[in-house]
Design an enzyme around this catalytic site. Structure first.
Site, PDB file in Angstrom:
ATOM      1  N   ASN A  12       3.798  10.873  26.330  1.00  0.00           N
ATOM      2  CA  ASN A  12       5.111  10.243  26.247  1.00  0.00           C
ATOM      3  C   ASN A  12       5.234   9.330  27.458  1.00  0.00           C
ATOM      4  O   ASN A  12       5.549   9.778  28.554  1.00  0.00           O
ATOM      5  CB  ASN A  12       6.178  11.347  26.241  1.00  0.00           C
ATOM      6  CG  ASN A  12       7.587  10.795  26.117  1.00  0.00           C
ATOM      7  OD1 ASN A  12       7.794   9.575  26.171  1.00  0.00           O
ATOM      8  ND2 ASN A  12       8.552  11.676  25.965  1.00  0.00           N
ATOM      9  N   LYS A  19       4.766  11.742  30.562  1.00  0.00           N
ATOM     10  CA  LYS A  19       4.803  13.185  30.338  1.00  0.00           C
ATOM     11  C   LYS A  19       3.683  13.506  29.364  1.00  0.00           C
ATOM     12  O   LYS A  19       3.436  12.723  28.430  1.00  0.00           O
ATOM     13  CB  LYS A  19       6.133  13.593  29.706  1.00  0.00           C
ATOM     14  CG  LYS A  19       7.302  13.495  30.645  1.00  0.00           C
ATOM     15  CD  LYS A  19       8.549  14.076  29.966  1.00  0.00           C
ATOM     16  CE  LYS A  19       9.788  13.468  30.556  1.00  0.00           C
ATOM     17  NZ  LYS A  19      10.913  13.388  29.658  1.00  0.00           N
ATOM     18  N   ARG A  96       4.142   9.233  21.632  1.00  0.00           N
ATOM     19  CA  ARG A  96       5.526   8.997  21.248  1.00  0.00           C
ATOM     20  C   ARG A  96       5.772   7.498  21.336  1.00  0.00           C
ATOM     21  O   ARG A  96       5.536   6.893  22.385  1.00  0.00           O
ATOM     22  CB  ARG A  96       6.472   9.721  22.199  1.00  0.00           C
ATOM     23  CG  ARG A  96       7.901   9.398  21.887  1.00  0.00           C
ATOM     24  CD  ARG A  96       8.823   9.917  22.931  1.00  0.00           C
ATOM     25  NE  ARG A  96      10.193   9.627  22.546  1.00  0.00           N
ATOM     26  CZ  ARG A  96      11.177   9.426  23.404  1.00  0.00           C
ATOM     27  NH1 ARG A  96      10.955   9.510  24.692  1.00  0.00           N
ATOM     28  NH2 ARG A  96      12.388   9.164  22.985  1.00  0.00           N
ATOM     29  N   HIS A 185      15.604   9.722  18.523  1.00  0.00           N
ATOM     30  CA  HIS A 185      15.439  11.180  18.638  1.00  0.00           C
ATOM     31  C   HIS A 185      14.961  11.780  17.311  1.00  0.00           C
ATOM     32  O   HIS A 185      15.163  12.971  17.048  1.00  0.00           O
ATOM     33  CB  HIS A 185      16.767  11.897  18.981  1.00  0.00           C
ATOM     34  CG  HIS A 185      17.277  11.671  20.368  1.00  0.00           C
ATOM     35  ND1 HIS A 185      18.623  11.590  20.644  1.00  0.00           N
ATOM     36  CD2 HIS A 185      16.645  11.540  21.551  1.00  0.00           C
ATOM     37  CE1 HIS A 185      18.797  11.400  21.939  1.00  0.00           C
ATOM     38  NE2 HIS A 185      17.602  11.363  22.505  1.00  0.00           N
ATOM     39  N   ASN A 216      20.402  14.250  27.979  1.00  0.00           N
ATOM     40  CA  ASN A 216      21.000  13.184  28.759  1.00  0.00           C
ATOM     41  C   ASN A 216      21.367  12.046  27.805  1.00  0.00           C
ATOM     42  O   ASN A 216      22.474  11.535  27.823  1.00  0.00           O
ATOM     43  CB  ASN A 216      20.001  12.744  29.827  1.00  0.00           C
ATOM     44  CG  ASN A 216      20.712  12.214  31.036  1.00  0.00           C
ATOM     45  OD1 ASN A 216      21.937  12.211  31.117  1.00  0.00           O
ATOM     46  ND2 ASN A 216      19.939  11.743  31.981  1.00  0.00           N
ATOM     47  N   ARG A 246      25.448   6.713  29.074  1.00  0.00           N
ATOM     48  CA  ARG A 246      25.739   5.682  28.059  1.00  0.00           C
ATOM     49  C   ARG A 246      27.094   5.931  27.420  1.00  0.00           C
ATOM     50  O   ARG A 246      27.468   7.078  27.178  1.00  0.00           O
ATOM     51  CB  ARG A 246      24.677   5.694  26.961  1.00  0.00           C
ATOM     52  CG  ARG A 246      23.313   5.280  27.437  1.00  0.00           C
ATOM     53  CD  ARG A 246      22.286   5.338  26.307  1.00  0.00           C
ATOM     54  NE  ARG A 246      21.009   5.772  26.840  1.00  0.00           N
ATOM     55  CZ  ARG A 246      20.133   6.503  26.185  1.00  0.00           C
ATOM     56  NH1 ARG A 246      20.361   6.876  24.932  1.00  0.00           N
ATOM     57  NH2 ARG A 246      19.001   6.854  26.750  1.00  0.00           N
ATOM     58  N   GLU A 389       9.831  18.434  20.958  1.00  0.00           N
ATOM     59  CA  GLU A 389       9.334  17.153  20.456  1.00  0.00           C
ATOM     60  C   GLU A 389       7.818  17.051  20.583  1.00  0.00           C
ATOM     61  O   GLU A 389       7.150  16.487  19.716  1.00  0.00           O
ATOM     62  CB  GLU A 389      10.034  16.004  21.197  1.00  0.00           C
ATOM     63  CG  GLU A 389      11.483  15.853  20.753  1.00  0.00           C
ATOM     64  CD  GLU A 389      12.342  15.034  21.695  1.00  0.00           C
ATOM     65  OE1 GLU A 389      12.678  15.556  22.788  1.00  0.00           O
ATOM     66  OE2 GLU A 389      12.674  13.891  21.364  1.00  0.00           O
TER      67      GLU A 389
HETATM   68  P1  ADP Z   1      16.659  14.224  28.222  1.00  0.00           P
HETATM   69  O1  ADP Z   1      15.401  14.680  27.532  1.00  0.00           O
HETATM   70  O2  ADP Z   1      17.581  13.410  27.371  1.00  0.00           O
HETATM   71  O3  ADP Z   1      16.467  13.646  29.586  1.00  0.00           O
HETATM   72  P2  ADP Z   1      17.399  17.053  28.274  1.00  0.00           P
HETATM   73  O4  ADP Z   1      17.410  17.400  26.830  1.00  0.00           O
HETATM   74  O5  ADP Z   1      16.358  17.634  29.142  1.00  0.00           O
HETATM   75  O6  ADP Z   1      17.532  15.493  28.510  1.00  0.00           O
HETATM   76  O7  ADP Z   1      18.848  17.453  28.869  1.00  0.00           O
HETATM   77  C1  ADP Z   1      19.143  17.217  30.206  1.00  0.00           C
HETATM   78  C2  ADP Z   1      20.598  17.590  30.441  1.00  0.00           C
HETATM   79  O8  ADP Z   1      20.832  18.949  30.044  1.00  0.00           O
HETATM   80  C3  ADP Z   1      21.002  17.575  31.914  1.00  0.00           C
HETATM   81  O9  ADP Z   1      21.449  16.296  32.292  1.00  0.00           O
HETATM   82  C4  ADP Z   1      22.128  18.580  31.965  1.00  0.00           C
HETATM   83  O10 ADP Z   1      23.359  17.897  31.772  1.00  0.00           O
HETATM   84  C5  ADP Z   1      21.918  19.469  30.769  1.00  0.00           C
HETATM   85  N1  ADP Z   1      21.651  20.862  31.126  1.00  0.00           N
HETATM   86  C6  ADP Z   1      20.466  21.426  31.446  1.00  0.00           C
HETATM   87  N2  ADP Z   1      20.631  22.737  31.728  1.00  0.00           N
HETATM   88  C7  ADP Z   1      21.958  23.006  31.576  1.00  0.00           C
HETATM   89  C8  ADP Z   1      22.775  24.169  31.728  1.00  0.00           C
HETATM   90  N3  ADP Z   1      22.266  25.338  32.084  1.00  0.00           N
HETATM   91  N4  ADP Z   1      24.100  24.038  31.487  1.00  0.00           N
HETATM   92  C9  ADP Z   1      24.641  22.862  31.128  1.00  0.00           C
HETATM   93  N5  ADP Z   1      23.924  21.739  30.973  1.00  0.00           N
HETATM   94  C10 ADP Z   1      22.613  21.808  31.189  1.00  0.00           C
END
Ligand code: ADP
Length: 403
Positions: A12, A19, A96, A185, A216, A246, A389
């Site tokens: 990725n 990654k 990806r 996604h 995120n 966003r 994923e």
């Molecule tokens: P991406 O792949 O879009 O970068 P992830 O699916 O890894 O994101 O999600 C990251 C987000 O998950 C973090 O920004 C945080 O807001 C949230 N997050 C992670 N752990 C927790 C938790 N224990 N409680 C609440 N939110 C969490």
């Protein structure tokens, strides 16, 4: 490919990161996982964990100039554990790729023509496809004989009916510039909707599911009988839900208003809406953990940001309920969806008339396993299903090269 080649390396490649995961598709086991960050900077970092050998995480810091150097470093780490790219057990590399446009609706073995087409899509995915292309070219150079497969983020959404995929704008203009709703996604929505059907003991063709991928970046999808019929992201991953940074849905007039009144350029507005908006723009934090902590301390800005996030989420649950007509499950996934019980509780609160409810005890349980969090009596299942994923990319890649 030899009969014993069951391993897939999943890559990725982002603009400044790579990654990766090495999986054995004979049993779905992860053999190694890792990440290269801050490529192109002085303080790049490679973190590699060789799960197959039970070895701990190895971290190296130091300048990694570009993706080619990064991938070579990853290959060296894998070799050190006897998992090198030269292994006869490696069946393919799965990449990806964020934007597949209208052309790529399935995982695709990459040849020169495919690569050219992915390049042609750069104008609709300027932040993502260039990095994906660099990753592919570099991996090809390292193992020119090995099948390289592109798995597209947009592919799962290609079954959306035309009335959901088109914006209501002039058709000629839209078609000339490929302006339509593609959705993103998709690998996660595909995996999670299928896994939810399994959790209900049903075939995907038998169930209608609303998937809420809340990381995120965040997106919702309506999946009818295993096929996506609507999703919240559009031409780009900016549309839809409130996200970490966003805005999600806004009146498009906000953009020309900012141009005319505030004198902002297209690039500045792009940056505002993609990087300085959402939860971050609303309250200064984009991490849901931090926002919950601030709410617990009585912070009103954090509370308002949370309410705006939930309000949008609830609107999409309602909209996709109407789109599907009958809903068997609402499922939460990704960082926020898997971990933030207050988000799940608030998103479903007040929707009892739609058959939706969350059991407070079940919702509070922390687990890495797919699970139901709705009470027995609820007509619609509410579930938490951790997304994967990389496993899905590996599965699709392996299915293609072993067919
Ligand atoms: P991406 O792949 O879009 O970068 P992830 O699916 O890894 O994101 O999600 C990251 C987000 O998950 C973090 O920004 C945080 O807001 C949230 N997050 C992670 N752990 C927790 C938790 N224990 N409680 C609440 N939110 C969490």
């Amino acid at each position: 490919m030899t009969a014993t080649a069951t391993r897939v390396l999943v890559l990725n490649s982002g603009s400044s990161s790579v990654k990766y995961q090495l999986l054995d598709m004979a049993d779905g086991r992860r053999l190694a996982v890792g990440l290269v960050e801050r490529i192109g900077e002085e303080n790049s970092r490679l973190a590699h964990t060789p799960l197959a050998t039970g070895g701990g995480k190895r971290e190296t810091e130091g300048a990694i100039a570009d993706h080619e150097t990064a991938l070579k470093a990853v290959a060296a780490e894998l070799s050190a554990d006897g998992l090198g790219l030269d292994s006869p057990q490696l069946a393919a590399i799965g990449h990806r790729v964020v934007h597949g446009g209208l052309r790529f609706t399935e995982p695709t073995v990459i040849d020169a023509a495919v690569l050219k087409e992915i390049e042609r899509l750069v104008p609709v995915a300027p932040l993502h496809n260039p990095a994906n292309i660099t990753g592919i070219r570099t991996a090809q150079a390292l193992r020119p004989d090995l099948p390289q497969v592109a798995v597209f983020d947009t592919a799962f959404h290609s079954t959306m009916p035309e009335y959901a995929a088109r914006y209501a704008i002039d058709v000629e203009t839209a078609d000339a510039h490929r302006v339509r709703r593609y959705g993103f996604h998709g690998t996660s929505h595909a995996y999670v909707s299928r896994r939810t059907a399994a959790l209900l003991g049903k075939d995907p063709s038998e169930v209608n599911v609303i998937v809420l991928h809340l990381g995120n970046g965040a997106s919702a999808s309506a999946v009818a009988g295993g096929r996506c019929v609507d999703t919240s992201m559009g031409l780009t991953p900016l549309e839809g839900l409130v996200m970490g940074t966003r805005s999600g849905d806004i009146d498009p007039a906000v953009t020309f208003h900012l141009k005319r009144v505030a004198g902002m350029s297209a690039d500045e507005i792009d940056e505002l809406l993609n990087k300085k908006s959402g939860l971050l723009g609303l309250c200064g934090d984009n991490d849901m953990r931090e926002i919950r902590r601030r709410i617990d301390e009585g912070d009103e800005r954090a509370a308002l940001a949370f309410d705006i996030y939930i309000h949008r989420l609830k609107k999409y649950i309602g909209a996709y309920y109407a789109v599907l007509g009958r809903v068997d499950a609402v499922v939460f996934t990704a960082g926020v969806g898997e971990n933030a019980a207050p988000v799940r509780e608030a998103a479903v609160a007040g929707l009892e008339e739609l058959g939706l409810a969350v059991d407070a005890g079940l919702n509070a349980v922390r687990s890495d396993e797919p699970r139901l969090i709705s009470p027995e009596y609820a007509r619609v299942a509410v579930a938490v299903v951790p997304t994967d994923e990389e496993l899905e990319i590996a599965r699709q890649t392996y299915a293609l090269v072993s067919a």
